[in-house]
Write an enzyme that holds these catalytic residues in place. Structure first.
Site, PDB file in Angstrom:
ATOM      1  N   ARG A 202       0.840  -1.196   0.000  1.00 24.77           N
ATOM      2  CA  ARG A 202       0.000   0.000   0.000  1.00 24.77           C
ATOM      3  C   ARG A 202       0.881   1.254   0.000  1.00 24.77           C
ATOM      4  O   ARG A 202       2.038   1.214   0.408  1.00 24.77           O
ATOM      5  CB  ARG A 202      -0.912   0.011   1.226  1.00 24.77           C
ATOM      6  CG  ARG A 202      -1.854  -1.196   1.312  1.00 24.77           C
ATOM      7  CD  ARG A 202      -2.706  -1.124   2.574  1.00 24.77           C
ATOM      8  NE  ARG A 202      -3.619  -2.244   2.691  1.00 24.77           N
ATOM      9  CZ  ARG A 202      -3.355  -3.366   3.354  1.00 24.77           C
ATOM     10  NH1 ARG A 202      -2.173  -3.520   3.948  1.00 24.77           N
ATOM     11  NH2 ARG A 202      -4.238  -4.347   3.422  1.00 24.77           N
ATOM     12  N   LYS A 240      -2.933  -1.214   8.140  1.00 25.49           N
ATOM     13  CA  LYS A 240      -4.392  -1.237   8.103  1.00 25.49           C
ATOM     14  C   LYS A 240      -4.984  -2.259   9.064  1.00 25.49           C
ATOM     15  O   LYS A 240      -5.945  -1.972   9.774  1.00 25.49           O
ATOM     16  CB  LYS A 240      -4.860  -1.523   6.670  1.00 25.49           C
ATOM     17  CG  LYS A 240      -6.340  -1.334   6.450  1.00 25.49           C
ATOM     18  CD  LYS A 240      -6.687  -1.472   4.985  1.00 25.49           C
ATOM     19  CE  LYS A 240      -8.172  -1.232   4.744  1.00 25.49           C
ATOM     20  NZ  LYS A 240      -8.530  -1.346   3.312  1.00 25.49           N
ATOM     21  N   HIS A 314      -2.924   3.263  -6.252  1.00 20.79           N
ATOM     22  CA  HIS A 314      -3.382   2.049  -5.577  1.00 20.79           C
ATOM     23  C   HIS A 314      -3.599   0.909  -6.561  1.00 20.79           C
ATOM     24  O   HIS A 314      -3.547  -0.270  -6.182  1.00 20.79           O
ATOM     25  CB  HIS A 314      -4.683   2.322  -4.811  1.00 20.79           C
ATOM     26  CG  HIS A 314      -5.118   1.184  -3.938  1.00 20.79           C
ATOM     27  ND1 HIS A 314      -4.471   0.857  -2.761  1.00 20.79           N
ATOM     28  CD2 HIS A 314      -6.125   0.288  -4.080  1.00 20.79           C
ATOM     29  CE1 HIS A 314      -5.073  -0.192  -2.214  1.00 20.79           C
ATOM     30  NE2 HIS A 314      -6.072  -0.565  -2.994  1.00 20.79           N
ATOM     31  N   ARG A 317      -1.204  -1.956  -6.821  1.00 16.65           N
ATOM     32  CA  ARG A 317      -1.456  -3.103  -5.939  1.00 16.65           C
ATOM     33  C   ARG A 317      -2.323  -4.122  -6.653  1.00 16.65           C
ATOM     34  O   ARG A 317      -2.066  -5.329  -6.593  1.00 16.65           O
ATOM     35  CB  ARG A 317      -2.112  -2.604  -4.652  1.00 16.65           C
ATOM     36  CG  ARG A 317      -2.441  -3.669  -3.602  1.00 16.65           C
ATOM     37  CD  ARG A 317      -2.874  -2.965  -2.325  1.00 16.65           C
ATOM     38  NE  ARG A 317      -3.507  -3.834  -1.359  1.00 16.65           N
ATOM     39  CZ  ARG A 317      -2.867  -4.553  -0.445  1.00 16.65           C
ATOM     40  NH1 ARG A 317      -1.554  -4.526  -0.402  1.00 16.65           N
ATOM     41  NH2 ARG A 317      -3.529  -5.305   0.418  1.00 16.65           N
ATOM     42  N   HIS A 340      -3.899  -9.375   3.700  1.00 18.43           N
ATOM     43  CA  HIS A 340      -5.340  -9.376   3.931  1.00 18.43           C
ATOM     44  C   HIS A 340      -5.668 -10.110   5.223  1.00 18.43           C
ATOM     45  O   HIS A 340      -4.945 -11.023   5.642  1.00 18.43           O
ATOM     46  CB  HIS A 340      -6.074 -10.055   2.771  1.00 18.43           C
ATOM     47  CG  HIS A 340      -6.235  -9.168   1.590  1.00 18.43           C
ATOM     48  ND1 HIS A 340      -6.573  -9.633   0.332  1.00 18.43           N
ATOM     49  CD2 HIS A 340      -6.118  -7.821   1.452  1.00 18.43           C
ATOM     50  CE1 HIS A 340      -6.652  -8.619  -0.510  1.00 18.43           C
ATOM     51  NE2 HIS A 340      -6.383  -7.520   0.141  1.00 18.43           N
ATOM     52  N   TYR A 350     -10.635  -9.861  -5.482  1.00 19.33           N
ATOM     53  CA  TYR A 350      -9.913 -10.249  -6.701  1.00 19.33           C
ATOM     54  C   TYR A 350     -10.411 -11.532  -7.356  1.00 19.33           C
ATOM     55  O   TYR A 350      -9.841 -11.974  -8.354  1.00 19.33           O
ATOM     56  CB  TYR A 350      -8.422 -10.413  -6.383  1.00 19.33           C
ATOM     57  CG  TYR A 350      -7.785  -9.143  -5.904  1.00 19.33           C
ATOM     58  CD1 TYR A 350      -7.554  -8.082  -6.773  1.00 19.33           C
ATOM     59  CD2 TYR A 350      -7.399  -8.990  -4.572  1.00 19.33           C
ATOM     60  CE1 TYR A 350      -6.960  -6.911  -6.336  1.00 19.33           C
ATOM     61  CE2 TYR A 350      -6.805  -7.816  -4.122  1.00 19.33           C
ATOM     62  CZ  TYR A 350      -6.587  -6.783  -5.018  1.00 19.33           C
ATOM     63  OH  TYR A 350      -6.013  -5.620  -4.579  1.00 19.33           O
TER      64      TYR A 350
END
Length: 369
Positions: A202, A240, A314, A317, A340, A350
């Site tokens: 990120r 995050k 972004h 990514r 994640h 995705y």
């Protein structure tokens, strides 16, 4: 019974509700009724409500005060960028509309009317939903502060969102983009975009890494923090999610590129007479680390030199994930690399990029003909 008749013929109900937990002073509730029977009903309802331990709406805080309390919570328990985001939404979209609102009288229809007002202003459904989520949290704070006993926002549904097609660059498109970079004067940008494309990190994570976070022997980048600017101040926070703390393996060519940039960076620091050590941020080229906007704008500038379509920073990514899927990597590997929280997150974001398994299954049935 604490009911008395006033000179105007109406009845006043006056009950004690204990002492203030902070000041220690006695607290009372008064209500007015048109008849003695109505006054008795009011007294009974209030007494029952108090005895059941339900919230007595004795506070009368205005919208501005509730927002200040909510924002203080955001500052104490959230990341700086979350506090700033909520402050922006409140000031831009809520403050004027709700400035004189009476929390106790706001209905579900009032909230729906506000939602329609936002829609009519031309905002996207996603933006409207974000504002409504913040408004709900403000009303939750009013609920917590005993100003209201029900949140009217709870009955208002989010708007449907049409998912936009995800943008990403294929390896050939990325090579074309990199070829447009002036390596002599823009080597920093070449390094930054290449690391972003081949790690999937990120923006905040990329800006936060120091040279001490790169393990040359293991060829790994240690990701455990994020960098952001707010009001021209630098904030280093945790990533995050807790799963975002990870180690990302890099290939030898990417490591070589980074070390080449490191030599260039040291030369820049020496010219500026700045101290240079392993605590320097990898993509720093002056006294303070750059902002993500610098790298976002430069993508568009570089793309104008050729025919490659620009993407957001972004989206690099997303491009990394598309690259991994093209190489045949599975969900678990991609989840670990991206940081994640769960494989479900990876699939939800995705899954549409993976090859269609139904086609593969149908082809196998050819053997039965």
């Amino acid at each position: 019974m604490p009911i008395k008749k006033n000179k105007n013929g109406k009845y006043q109900v006056d009950i004690s509700i204990g002492t203030d937990p902070i000041t220690g002073k006695r607290r009372r509730l008064t209500r007015t009724a048109s008849s003695k029977k109505e006054a008795e009903d009011v007294y009974y309802q209030l007494t029952q409500k108090y005895n059941r331990g339900q919230t007595l709406l004795i506070r009368d805080l205005n919208f501005e005060t509730i927002c200040e309390l909510y924002l203080e919570d955001c500052k104490l328990h959230g990341k700086p960028n979350y506090h700033q985001n909520q402050l922006y939404l409140i000031r831009k979209h809520m403050a004027n509309h709700f400035r004189n609102c009476n929390f106790k009288k706001v209905t579900v229809n009032d909230i729906k009317d506000y939602q329609r007002l936002l829609m009519d202003s031309g905002l996207s459904n996603k933006s409207v939903n974000n504002i409504m989520i913040s408004l709900k949290r403000v009303f939750d704070k009013a609920l917590e502060e005993h100003v209201i006993d029900i949140n009217p926002c709870n009955a208002v549904k989010n708007l449907s969102i049409d998912n936009e097609q995800m943008k990403f660059w294929t390896p050939d498109q990325f090579k074309e983009f990199i070829s447009l970079i002036d390596e002599e004067n823009e080597f920093l940008f070449k390094t930054y975009y290449t690391v972003a494309y081949f790690t999937g990190m990120r923006c905040g994570e990329l800006l936060a890494i120091n040279w001490k976070d790169i393990d040359e022997f293991r060829q790994e980048i240690n990701v455990y923090k994020s960098l952001a600017y707010f009001n021209k101040e630098i904030y280093i926070t945790k990533p995050k999610t807790k799963n975002s703390v990870r180690r990302i393996s890099i290939n030898s060519k990417l490591l070589e590129l980074l070390l080449t940039w490191k030599e260039t960076q040291e030369s820049i620091f020496n010219k500026l007479k700045l101290d240079y050590n392993d605590d320097v941020h990898v993509f720093q080229y002056r006294e303070h680390p750059p902002t993500k906007d610098i790298f976002s704008r430069r993508i568009r500038t570089i793309c104008t030199r050729g025919e490659i379509f620009p993407i957001r920073q972004h989206d690099l990514r997303h491009s990394h994930v598309a690259l991994l899927i093209h190489q045949g990597e599975d969900y678990a590997t991609i989840k670990e690399r991206l940081g994640h929280a769960s494989i479900k997150t990876t699939i939800d974001v995705y899954g549409h990029l993976f090859p269609n398994k139904q086609k593969e299954t149908a082809d196998k049935l050819n053997d039965f003909f």
